[in-house]
Design a protein around this motif. Structure first.
Motif, PDB file in Angstrom:
ATOM      1  N   SER A   7       0.802  -1.269   0.153  1.00  0.00           N
ATOM      2  CA  SER A   7       0.165   0.159   0.051  1.00  0.00           C
ATOM      3  C   SER A   7       0.929   1.303   0.053  1.00  0.00           C
ATOM      4  O   SER A   7       0.476   2.161  -0.768  1.00  0.00           O
ATOM      5  CB  SER A   7      -0.866  -0.049   1.126  1.00  0.00           C
ATOM      6  N   ASP A  33      -5.542  -8.564  -1.237  1.00  0.00           N
ATOM      7  CA  ASP A  33      -6.912  -7.642  -0.882  1.00  0.00           C
ATOM      8  C   ASP A  33      -6.497  -6.867   0.436  1.00  0.00           C
ATOM      9  O   ASP A  33      -7.138  -5.675   0.438  1.00  0.00           O
ATOM     10  CB  ASP A  33      -8.076  -8.930  -0.311  1.00  0.00           C
ATOM     11  N   ALA A  34      -5.615  -7.453   1.566  1.00  0.00           N
ATOM     12  CA  ALA A  34      -5.411  -6.548   2.431  1.00  0.00           C
ATOM     13  C   ALA A  34      -4.658  -5.313   2.015  1.00  0.00           C
ATOM     14  O   ALA A  34      -5.021  -4.049   2.829  1.00  0.00           O
ATOM     15  CB  ALA A  34      -4.389  -7.164   3.312  1.00  0.00           C
ATOM     16  N   ALA A  37      -7.486  -2.943   1.209  1.00  0.00           N
ATOM     17  CA  ALA A  37      -8.549  -2.378   2.205  1.00  0.00           C
ATOM     18  C   ALA A  37      -7.384  -1.440   3.097  1.00  0.00           C
ATOM     19  O   ALA A  37      -8.234  -0.511   3.413  1.00  0.00           O
ATOM     20  CB  ALA A  37      -8.551  -3.729   3.115  1.00  0.00           C
ATOM     21  N   GLU A  38      -6.296  -1.370   2.883  1.00  0.00           N
ATOM     22  CA  GLU A  38      -5.476  -0.509   3.706  1.00  0.00           C
ATOM     23  C   GLU A  38      -5.476   0.997   2.791  1.00  0.00           C
ATOM     24  O   GLU A  38      -5.529   1.884   3.436  1.00  0.00           O
ATOM     25  CB  GLU A  38      -4.012  -0.910   3.833  1.00  0.00           C
ATOM     26  N   GLN A  40      -8.248   1.886   1.453  1.00  0.00           N
ATOM     27  CA  GLN A  40      -9.525   2.533   1.498  1.00  0.00           C
ATOM     28  C   GLN A  40     -10.033   2.665   3.142  1.00  0.00           C
ATOM     29  O   GLN A  40     -11.147   2.882   3.350  1.00  0.00           O
ATOM     30  CB  GLN A  40     -10.661   1.273   1.020  1.00  0.00           C
ATOM     31  N   ARG A  41      -9.133   2.532   3.961  1.00  0.00           N
ATOM     32  CA  ARG A  41      -9.454   2.887   5.305  1.00  0.00           C
ATOM     33  C   ARG A  41      -9.726   4.189   5.733  1.00  0.00           C
ATOM     34  O   ARG A  41      -9.423   5.133   5.000  1.00  0.00           O
ATOM     35  CB  ARG A  41      -8.433   2.023   6.263  1.00  0.00           C
ATOM     36  N   LYS A  63      -5.594 -13.067  -4.193  1.00  0.00           N
ATOM     37  CA  LYS A  63      -5.650 -13.496  -2.719  1.00  0.00           C
ATOM     38  C   LYS A  63      -4.388 -14.278  -2.645  1.00  0.00           C
ATOM     39  O   LYS A  63      -4.116 -15.266  -3.411  1.00  0.00           O
ATOM     40  CB  LYS A  63      -6.706 -14.537  -2.715  1.00  0.00           C
TER      41      LYS A  63
END
Length: 169
Positions: A7, A33-34, A37-38, A40-41, A63
């Motif tokens: 990220s 994915d993680a 997610a980071e 979009q936090r 994944k």
């Protein structure tokens, strides 16, 4: 070669309007994915969140295969954990894009090739895709940290590359 991004690299390249150099340098970029997610936090800069919601086709979400517990990876953030796990699936023909020191140390321990934001910008400058000094100026307006010595070394190397070589006669 498979290229996987964490990220921080994506975040900084988006913030300085330089993320388009990634497909020019590497083609497709895999993102776990993680990492998504980071990016979009809560608290993510709106520019980054907008990029993620309309991410380009050269970004592929993948994944990593589930593995057993790995104490060395547990000390990392979720994005770094998944990026390294995904990189191991493509080892040895993989390049991991990440900045965090703990993640880089773990990648090095596993013999995974890696580079960070500055390495990518340097490669883009060599390829003639960006002007390195002005791009680094924009990067330094963000929360990105680089030691003064490393910054000087990178800019000095860039200046040497640009210097015309003496003509042979």
């Amino acid at each position: 070669m498979t290229v996987i991004a964490d990220s921080s690299v994506l975040n900084y390249l988006i913030l300085i309007d330089a993320v388009a150099i990634l497909p020019q340098l590497f083609g497709v970029i895999l993102v776990p994915d993680a990492v998504l997610a980071e990016l979009q936090r809560t608290g993510t800069p709106s520019k980054v969140a907008a990029w993620v919601s309309g991410r380009p086709e050269w970004v592929r979400i993948q994944k990593p295969r589930a593995t057993g517990p790995d104490p060395q990876l547990e000390r990392l953030g979720a994005g770094e954990r998944e990026a390294i796990t995904l990189a191991m699936m493509y080892f040895p023909d993989v390049l991991l894009l990440l900045d965090e020191i703990k993640g880089r140390q773990e990648a090095e321990r596993r013999h995974i090739r890696f580079t960070g934001t500055l390495g990518i910008l340097d490669k883009a400058a060599v390829a003639g895709l960006i002007d390195l000094p002005s791009t680094i100026d924009r990067l330094l307006e963000t929360t990105f940290y680089v030691t003064p010595n490393l910054l000087k070394q990178i800019l000095d190397d860039d200046a040497r590359r640009k210097k015309p070589s003496p003509s042979k006669g």
